[in-house]
Enzyme design. Sequence first.
Site, mmCIF file in Angstrom:
data_model
loop_
_atom_site.group_PDB
_atom_site.id
_atom_site.type_symbol
_atom_site.label_atom_id
_atom_site.label_comp_id
_atom_site.label_asym_id
_atom_site.label_seq_id
_atom_site.Cartn_x
_atom_site.Cartn_y
_atom_site.Cartn_z
ATOM 1 N N ASN A 1 -8.372 4.888 -40.116
ATOM 2 C CA ASN A 1 -8.707 4.676 -38.698
ATOM 3 C C ASN A 1 -9.324 3.302 -38.445
ATOM 4 O OD1 ASN A 1 -11.127 5.177 -39.934
ATOM 5 N ND2 ASN A 1 -11.527 7.111 -38.887
ATOM 6 N N ARG B 1 -22.406 2.738 -38.283
ATOM 7 C CA ARG B 1 -23.222 3.943 -38.371
ATOM 8 C C ARG B 1 -24.497 3.729 -37.576
ATOM 9 N NH1 ARG B 1 -19.278 6.183 -39.233
ATOM 10 N NH2 ARG B 1 -18.614 7.324 -41.078
ATOM 11 N N GLN C 1 -25.820 13.228 -35.561
ATOM 12 C CA GLN C 1 -24.698 13.656 -34.708
ATOM 13 C C GLN C 1 -24.488 15.152 -34.818
ATOM 14 O OE1 GLN C 1 -22.227 9.437 -34.953
ATOM 15 N NE2 GLN C 1 -21.185 11.283 -35.517
ATOM 16 N N HIS D 1 -18.997 9.871 -30.714
ATOM 17 C CA HIS D 1 -18.287 9.267 -31.855
ATOM 18 C C HIS D 1 -16.794 9.607 -31.775
ATOM 19 C CE1 HIS D 1 -18.434 8.612 -36.521
ATOM 20 N NE2 HIS D 1 -17.490 7.900 -35.931
#
Length: 358
Positions: A117, A256, A285, A309
């Site tokens: 990704n 991050r 998260q 995210h």
Amino acid sequence: MKVLAVLYNGFKAAKQEPRLLGTVENKLGLSEWLSSQGHEFIVTSDKEGPNSDFQKHIKDAEILVTTPFHPGYLTRELISQAKNLKLCVTAGVGSDHIDLDAAVERNIQVLEVTGSNVTSVAEHAVMAILSLVRNYIPAHEMIERGDWQVADIARGAFDLEGKVVGSIGAGRIGSRILQRLVPFDCKELLYYDYAAMPAAVQASVNARRVKDIKDFVSQCDVVTVNAPLHQGTKGLINDELISHFKPGSWIVNTARGAIADREAIARALKSGKIAGYAGDVWDVQPAPKEHPWRTMKNTLGGGNGMTPHYSGTTLDAQARYAAGTRNIIENYFTGKPQNPADVIVGLGKYETKAYGQR
Ligand code: NAI
């Protein structure tokens, strides 16, 4: 054997859109394949606390699949309970939610779908840089509110042309961001990384490496963060480092959340030291409702480009990381060698330098 996956819930969206592979409902497309081979496949989003599905099933699972989007935090304590665990697969990129040192000690391999990704994230970071520098989000919100005050937006809007953009970490994502910025005619592209960019990449971006991080941030109008989270990057962007940033600069962090200090960022935005902060990653998260990054604003009432995210979980990315996850598990079953670039922790040792140049 027991395979456990911790994924995010897709609810109605996952039922309507089967390409949402990385959801509890669509199970990375692995369900039929694993059950046809006689394996038990447990998929859950329930990950917090000792009674969660994750913490119950980790005790006898042999393979754990997680994603960075809804991270199952595999702590040292949980690893000590995971008696059968041999393989952790990150469906995506970034395995900091696993205690990698503990995995090394226990001979548990940790693999990622490297590269799956990176373009998705690079595109998001370029979008976030433009949206902050051009003050796009407050402009759109103004229109939805029914207002029309051009000057209120223009006072915080600039061109990217002529600005200095620098990346902390210039690996797959960082270098792709810089490559995508070349046509914007920035004044200069910089990077800070303990590894030099490969020559071919360097030739395509013509970026200058700055070896001291304070010196680096003091030269940037925009800093984009693209290093993994490890002991050397945790809390890196703190009050002290921010004091070296150019006043009114912008930060985009899609790496991050915990690389930036939660309170220091909120303070710097509020005071005007930085003009904007955007990204999709949070220090925990899902982010709690009261997390200051949800609502923090700059002195003009804008400068916040935070999202959940999702940059690395576009439908295109999901197809790639679902296929890559299956490939890694298949290699494990058949004993075929893994793609070396996917291996973060091999048997008893780190196989990558990206997590702290070990
Ligand atoms: P990569 O391994 O290709 O590049 C990382 C680079 O960071 C390497 O060149 C490494 O030398 C450098 N680095 C490590 N520690 C550093 C430090 N202390 N200071 C400066 N540079 C340092 O990794 P890639 O594919 O570019 O991904 C980077 C990170 O982006 C991942 O580890 C992950 O945390 C995050 N990511 C976020 C996604 C999202 O959806 N928001 C999706 C994919 C990755």
